[in-house]
Scaffold this motif. Structure first.
Motif, PDB file in Angstrom:
ATOM      1  N   GLY A 220     -67.921  34.494 -30.436  1.00 45.24           N
ATOM      2  CA  GLY A 220     -67.776  35.926 -30.531  1.00 45.24           C
ATOM      3  C   GLY A 220     -68.600  36.669 -31.542  1.00 45.24           C
ATOM      4  N   ASP A 224     -65.431  41.493 -33.332  1.00 46.89           N
ATOM      5  CA  ASP A 224     -64.852  41.481 -32.211  1.00 46.89           C
ATOM      6  C   ASP A 224     -63.522  40.253 -32.712  1.00 46.89           C
ATOM      7  OD1 ASP A 224     -65.781  43.303 -30.659  1.00 46.89           O
ATOM      8  OD2 ASP A 224     -66.824  42.040 -29.412  1.00 46.89           O
ATOM      9  N   ARG A 227     -61.155  41.908 -35.187  1.00 48.82           N
ATOM     10  CA  ARG A 227     -60.558  42.828 -34.575  1.00 48.82           C
ATOM     11  C   ARG A 227     -59.224  42.232 -34.105  1.00 48.82           C
ATOM     12  NH1 ARG A 227     -64.923  46.097 -33.751  1.00 48.82           N
ATOM     13  NH2 ARG A 227     -65.351  45.119 -31.713  1.00 48.82           N
ATOM     14  N   LYS A 228     -59.451  40.955 -33.353  1.00 46.72           N
ATOM     15  CA  LYS A 228     -58.182  40.360 -32.482  1.00 46.72           C
ATOM     16  C   LYS A 228     -57.486  39.752 -33.605  1.00 46.72           C
ATOM     17  CE  LYS A 228     -61.360  38.943 -28.577  1.00 46.72           C
ATOM     18  NZ  LYS A 228     -61.965  37.799 -27.675  1.00 46.72           N
ATOM     19  N   GLU A 263     -68.965  43.530 -39.227  1.00 45.08           N
ATOM     20  CA  GLU A 263     -67.641  43.939 -39.325  1.00 45.08           C
ATOM     21  C   GLU A 263     -67.256  44.916 -40.396  1.00 45.08           C
ATOM     22  OE1 GLU A 263     -68.052  40.685 -42.427  1.00 45.08           O
ATOM     23  OE2 GLU A 263     -68.929  41.208 -40.415  1.00 45.08           O
TER      24      GLU A 263
END
Length: 332
Positions: A220, A224, A227-228, A263
């Motif tokens: 990933g 992303d 964020r999870k 990020e």
């Protein structure tokens, strides 16, 4: 480590399918052997009668029950040896008719010594990894579609008189061999270079090949994945806890972190990044990290200890012009 209930339900389905597939294998082997060695049926019938004969001896309360039981035991062993000899004589392995198990520690029950078997934990980790990587575009890239002709073959003074194509050819061969000979523990890879040079393509190619070998892979983009983690950390209604997500990233066979540096810049993300990378390196679990940042940008954005851990990996520098632009001009 705990997982959402649906993971355990999925794991049980996988165990049940293994049992079913193994039972079919056992039946097919038995039919095959009986067709070639008719005597096997008689031996199996005699072995099957052992339990009933043993019960009769015990219930008879005969004075020589112990001797009868010993004789029955020796008869049973003799029949088993005769079966092995017949199998071997006819070209079969001696254990060809033994029960078939995918895991010989728990016999496909998922329980070993009253706790979860390692095979069951492997299934859970694989399910968790697939859940995190469910949007992975696996069909889009492979080693065969990586075009080295898109890189210049002109030697560059700043590349120690090598060409981008020569360097990328070495990177390609290294990644291909790494994927084909993948194992755990293994060394980690740190891919660096400007955007559009094929870092994601080669990473996905490795992921595809490693998944085909039944290893658990989480792939990933760093934004992303973080964020999870943040959603699991701050959202009480999240299906997974923060520790479940982080532990999956720590424990999968191969973790691939794409686009490091894109990020949101926060102490929370930096702390998570170090915890994940440091833990995996300490346990020899391979990680592949891609970034467009330079060494100085990495140190400035993160910390010396994170940069140090990244540069302790096998570094693959990517050079050339943006191949995505070249592909679009060529209509690929």
């Amino acid at each position: 480590m705990s997982y959402p209930v649906k993971y355990y339900e999925e794991a049980q389905k996988i165990l049940d399918k293994r049992k079913f597939d193994n039972s079919i294998t056992e039946q097919n082997r038995l039919y095959e052997v009986k067709e070639r060695i008719p005597e096997i049926s008689d031996i199996q019938q005699q072995l099957a009668s052992t339990t009933n004969r043993l019960v009769k001896i015990i219930l008879s309360k005969s004075d020589n029950a112990a001797a009868l039981i010993e004789a029955l035991k020796n008869e049973n062993l003799g029949l088993q040896e005769k079966m092995k000899e017949l199998l071997k004589k006819n070209g079969f392995p001696e254990d060809y008719l033994d029960p078939v198990f995918s895991c010989k520690k728990c016999f496909d029950t998922g329980i070993d010594d009253s706790s979860r078997c390692s095979c069951y934990n492997d299934i859970l980790r694989s399910i968790a990894a697939k859940e995190l990587s469910k949007d992975l575009p696996m069909g889009l890239t492979c080693f065969e579609s990586f075009n080295l002709k898109l890189y210049s073959d002109e030697k560059k003074e700043n590349l120690k008189n090598r060409s981008p194509r020569e360097i990328m050819s070495n990177n390609y061969e290294y990644c291909k061999q790494y994927a084909e000979d993948f194992h755990v523990p293994n060394e980690s890879i740190f891919m660096t270079g400007r955007t559009g040079l094929g870092k994601t393509h080669l990473s996905l190619s490795i992921a595809k090949k490693v998944i085909e070998q039944n290893y658990s892979v989480v792939y990933g983009s760093v934004p992303d994945l973080f964020r999870k983690i943040e959603r699991a950390h701050f959202d009480r209604n999240s299906e997974e806890s923060e520790s479940e997500v982080v532990n999956t990233l720590k424990e999968c066979d191969l973790l691939m972190l794409d686009d490091l540096g894109a990020e949101f810049d926060s102490q929370f993300n930096i702390s998570c990044l170090y915890e994940i990378i440091n833990s995996r390196l300490n346990f020899g679990r391979p990680t592949i990290v891609n970034t467009n940042l330079t060494g100085s940008e990495l140190t400035k954005r993160y910390s010396d200890r994170i940069a140090s851990r990244l540069y302790s990996m096998k570094r693959l520098p990517f050079y050339g012009d943006d191949i995505r632009l070249k592909k679009s001009k060529q209509g690929e």
